[in-house]
Design a protein around this motif. Structure first.
Motif, PDB file in Angstrom:
ATOM      1  N   GLN A  20      41.334  27.092  60.178  1.00  0.00           N
ATOM      2  CA  GLN A  20      42.127  25.902  60.476  1.00  0.00           C
ATOM      3  C   GLN A  20      43.571  26.080  60.008  1.00  0.00           C
ATOM      4  O   GLN A  20      44.523  25.731  60.723  1.00  0.00           O
ATOM      5  N   ILE A  21      43.742  26.645  58.818  1.00  0.00           N
ATOM      6  CA  ILE A  21      45.094  26.822  58.263  1.00  0.00           C
ATOM      7  C   ILE A  21      45.899  27.832  59.072  1.00  0.00           C
ATOM      8  O   ILE A  21      47.040  27.576  59.455  1.00  0.00           O
ATOM      9  N   VAL A  22      45.302  29.007  59.338  1.00  0.00           N
ATOM     10  CA  VAL A  22      46.082  30.070  59.990  1.00  0.00           C
ATOM     11  C   VAL A  22      46.398  29.747  61.446  1.00  0.00           C
ATOM     12  O   VAL A  22      47.310  30.350  62.033  1.00  0.00           O
ATOM     13  N   ASN A  23      45.662  28.794  62.038  1.00  0.00           N
ATOM     14  CA  ASN A  23      45.914  28.436  63.435  1.00  0.00           C
ATOM     15  C   ASN A  23      46.842  27.236  63.584  1.00  0.00           C
ATOM     16  O   ASN A  23      47.133  26.805  64.706  1.00  0.00           O
ATOM     17  N   GLN A  24      47.338  26.697  62.477  1.00  0.00           N
ATOM     18  CA  GLN A  24      48.295  25.593  62.548  1.00  0.00           C
ATOM     19  C   GLN A  24      49.637  26.074  63.072  1.00  0.00           C
ATOM     20  O   GLN A  24      50.031  27.226  62.868  1.00  0.00           O
ATOM     21  N   GLN A  25      50.350  25.190  63.741  1.00  0.00           N
ATOM     22  CA  GLN A  25      51.694  25.489  64.218  1.00  0.00           C
ATOM     23  C   GLN A  25      52.708  25.285  63.085  1.00  0.00           C
ATOM     24  O   GLN A  25      52.502  24.457  62.200  1.00  0.00           O
ATOM     25  N   PRO A  26      53.801  26.053  63.096  1.00  0.00           N
ATOM     26  CA  PRO A  26      54.806  25.872  62.027  1.00  0.00           C
ATOM     27  C   PRO A  26      55.454  24.493  62.098  1.00  0.00           C
ATOM     28  O   PRO A  26      55.556  23.894  63.179  1.00  0.00           O
ATOM     29  N   GLN A  27      55.897  24.008  60.963  1.00  0.00           N
ATOM     30  CA  GLN A  27      56.525  22.698  60.886  1.00  0.00           C
ATOM     31  C   GLN A  27      58.036  22.810  61.065  1.00  0.00           C
ATOM     32  O   GLN A  27      58.642  23.831  60.718  1.00  0.00           O
ATOM     33  N   ALA A  28      58.639  21.738  61.589  1.00  0.00           N
ATOM     34  CA  ALA A  28      60.094  21.689  61.687  1.00  0.00           C
ATOM     35  C   ALA A  28      60.678  21.591  60.287  1.00  0.00           C
ATOM     36  O   ALA A  28      60.159  20.855  59.430  1.00  0.00           O
ATOM     37  N   THR A  29      61.755  22.307  60.034  1.00  0.00           N
ATOM     38  CA  THR A  29      62.316  22.354  58.672  1.00  0.00           C
ATOM     39  C   THR A  29      63.711  21.755  58.566  1.00  0.00           C
ATOM     40  O   THR A  29      64.210  21.547  57.465  1.00  0.00           O
ATOM     41  N   GLY A  30      64.359  21.463  59.692  1.00  0.00           N
ATOM     42  CA  GLY A  30      65.725  20.959  59.642  1.00  0.00           C
ATOM     43  C   GLY A  30      66.690  22.053  59.222  1.00  0.00           C
ATOM     44  O   GLY A  30      66.375  23.243  59.267  1.00  0.00           O
ATOM     45  N   ASN A  31      67.881  21.669  58.805  1.00  0.00           N
ATOM     46  CA  ASN A  31      68.887  22.641  58.376  1.00  0.00           C
ATOM     47  C   ASN A  31      68.558  23.150  56.979  1.00  0.00           C
ATOM     48  O   ASN A  31      68.344  22.355  56.056  1.00  0.00           O
ATOM     49  N   THR A  32      68.512  24.461  56.845  1.00  0.00           N
ATOM     50  CA  THR A  32      68.183  25.061  55.549  1.00  0.00           C
ATOM     51  C   THR A  32      69.143  26.213  55.242  1.00  0.00           C
ATOM     52  O   THR A  32      69.746  26.805  56.139  1.00  0.00           O
ATOM     53  N   VAL A  33      69.253  26.509  53.960  1.00  0.00           N
ATOM     54  CA  VAL A  33      70.020  27.670  53.505  1.00  0.00           C
ATOM     55  C   VAL A  33      69.100  28.870  53.355  1.00  0.00           C
ATOM     56  O   VAL A  33      69.518  30.016  53.483  1.00  0.00           O
ATOM     57  N   GLY A  34      67.827  28.607  53.121  1.00  0.00           N
ATOM     58  CA  GLY A  34      66.850  29.659  52.892  1.00  0.00           C
ATOM     59  C   GLY A  34      65.699  29.107  52.084  1.00  0.00           C
ATOM     60  O   GLY A  34      65.379  27.915  52.172  1.00  0.00           O
ATOM     61  N   LYS A  35      65.094  29.949  51.288  1.00  0.00           N
ATOM     62  CA  LYS A  35      63.978  29.504  50.454  1.00  0.00           C
ATOM     63  C   LYS A  35      63.890  30.367  49.205  1.00  0.00           C
ATOM     64  O   LYS A  35      64.481  31.446  49.123  1.00  0.00           O
ATOM     65  N   ILE A  36      63.135  29.878  48.249  1.00  0.00           N
ATOM     66  CA  ILE A  36      62.835  30.622  47.026  1.00  0.00           C
ATOM     67  C   ILE A  36      61.341  30.945  47.020  1.00  0.00           C
ATOM     68  O   ILE A  36      60.500  30.050  47.134  1.00  0.00           O
TER      69      ILE A  36
END
Length: 430
Positions: A240-256
């Motif tokens: 179920q987890i691996v078949n989920q679609q990615p979520q919208a993230t809006g404007n980002t600089v990146g991630k940690i």
């Protein structure tokens, strides 16, 4: 009736002549083939092969997105994979795009400075280094050509920097340049000036929300494919987890990426999954991420209800800029490594039920017993049989006989010089 007998007689003559021609051609071809049978050998080389499983893998990490709170031109202070502390400025957003251009100029000048500083290390023994440097320059040029031919953009800038550095070092080694000190001083001055110009512009600081490793790319799986999601998960939950679609993230600089520990999941049929056990140590080859290979450990095996498939979870601890950008990819999971002497399968004999090879030792044929490590079909990995005397111990670079050429294969047989001169040799084929 007489005419019929004459025709019959002529037909018999034609048949006899035809058969004689056929017989001569056949015997001639057999003799020609026999005359061209030669003694053939192959050189023994060291080799390593792997048992592996190829699978589609999914990466799970503990990550936190860095939102971009204002519009403008983003100038980064860190590259992918670099470690940052909590609340440290990872980037700044400027209204004036010239700041981004200044930042690029600083980066280019710093690369040239590093290249010239490295070149200065060639000293009094410089002329002895020319041959080595020429070889390195040729190798580096070949790498750049390979990158371009494969359409690989990522990493080509670093290859170019190394190429320029080697060229500069060769100039010093050849005496074409005595020193780059003047240019180094000029570069330091230009960099200092541009950094002051950059600091005059007021930018909005973007700080790290947590300590960890910086990564510019955000794929929308940061809150889905998490390390925490793997805790107490069953097979259906994993699917179920691996078949989920990615979520919208809006404007980002990146991630940690908050820790160097991350996880890899693969779904395998049980015929493949049974090759792994908890705490097994393996290597994961990310062949599509610049050939990155990382060490991993099996930490969980999750079977389905019908026992047809299982998900294997691997724990990994290597961090690189390429790996931080990997989320779903085909990988090779290497679980066994074999190393030994490589011989062609054609060279294998059995004498008194002992496997071995016949080796051409100058003008003498010697039988050398072996222990087979891995039979890979066309070739074999082996090692010398224990307890064998030096004369009959198989060694690297020995010339093993793959085709006898009609010569008797027996230990101690002596060959004449003409036969030895006619031997055809090659390296072991793949």
């Amino acid at each position: 009736m007489a005419g019929y007998r004459r025709k019959s007689k002529k037909s018999g003559q034609y048949f006899a002549v035809g058969f004689a021609v056929f017989l001569l051609v056949y015997i001639g071809s057999q003799l020609w083939g026999f005359a061209n049978i030669k003694l053939r050998t192959e050189q023994v080389l060291d080799d390593t092969i792997y048992d592996f499983v190829r699978a589609e893998a999914t990466v799970f990490r503990s990550e936190e997105i860095i939102p971009q709170t204002t519009s403008g031109v983003t100038v980064y202070n860190y590259a992918d994979g670099e470690e940052v502390a909590k609340n440290q400025q990872v980037a700044a957003v400027y209204q004036d795009k010239t700041v981004s251009m200044v930042n690029n100029q600083i980066e280019q000048l710093q690369q040239e400075l590093e290249s010239l500083s490295k070149a200065q290390t060639v000293k009094a023994t410089r002329y002895s280094a020319v041959t080595n440097l020429s070889s390195q320059i040729n190798d580096q040029a070949g790498k750049i050509v390979d990158f371009a031919a494969d359409g690989v953009v990522e990493g080509i800038a670093e290859q170019k920097e190394e190429f320029v550095s080697l060229l500069n070092r060769k100039k010093i080694a050849l005496g074409e340049e005595d020193t780059f000190a003047e240019r180094i001083t000029q570069l330091n001055s230009e960099i200092a000036y541009l950094q002051k110009a950059k600091q005059k512009e007021k930018g909005v600081s973007i700080d790290a929300p947590a300590a960890g490793y910086f990564c510019k790319e955000v794929d929308g799986y940061e809150s889905i494919l998490t390390s925490e999601a793997l805790e107490d998960i069953d097979y259906a939950g994993y699917q179920q987890i691996v078949n989920q679609q990615p979520q919208a993230t809006g404007n980002t600089v990146g991630k940690i990426v908050k820790t160097h520990v991350w996880y890899l999941g693969v779904d395998l049929e049980n015929s493949q999954a049974q090759k792994f056990e908890i705490d097994d140590n393996v290597k994961i080859d990310f062949k599509f991420a610049n050939g990155q290979t990382v060490a991993a450990k099996v930490v969980n095996i999750i079977p389905d209800d019908e026992r047809k498939n299982s998900v294997i979870i691997f724990e990994c601890k290597d961090i690189t800029d390429q790996l931080l950008n990997v989320r779903k990819q085909s990988v090779d999971i290497i679980f066994t490594t074999y190393s030994g002497l490589r011989i062609s399968s054609k060279a294998l004999y059995h004498e008194q039920n002992i496997p071995g090879v016949y080796v051409l030792d100058k003008t003498t044929i010697r039988f050398k017993p072996i222990e087979i490590i891995k039979d890979n079909g066309n070739y074999i990995l082996c090692e010398p049989r224990a307890g064998t005397d030096d004369q009959h111990t198989l060694n690297r670079l020995d010339m093993v006989i793959t085709e006898s050429g009609g010569i008797e294969m027996k230990d101690g047989v002596l060959l004449d010089e003409d036969t030895v001169k006619g031997v055809e040799s090659s390296n072991a084929s793949s």
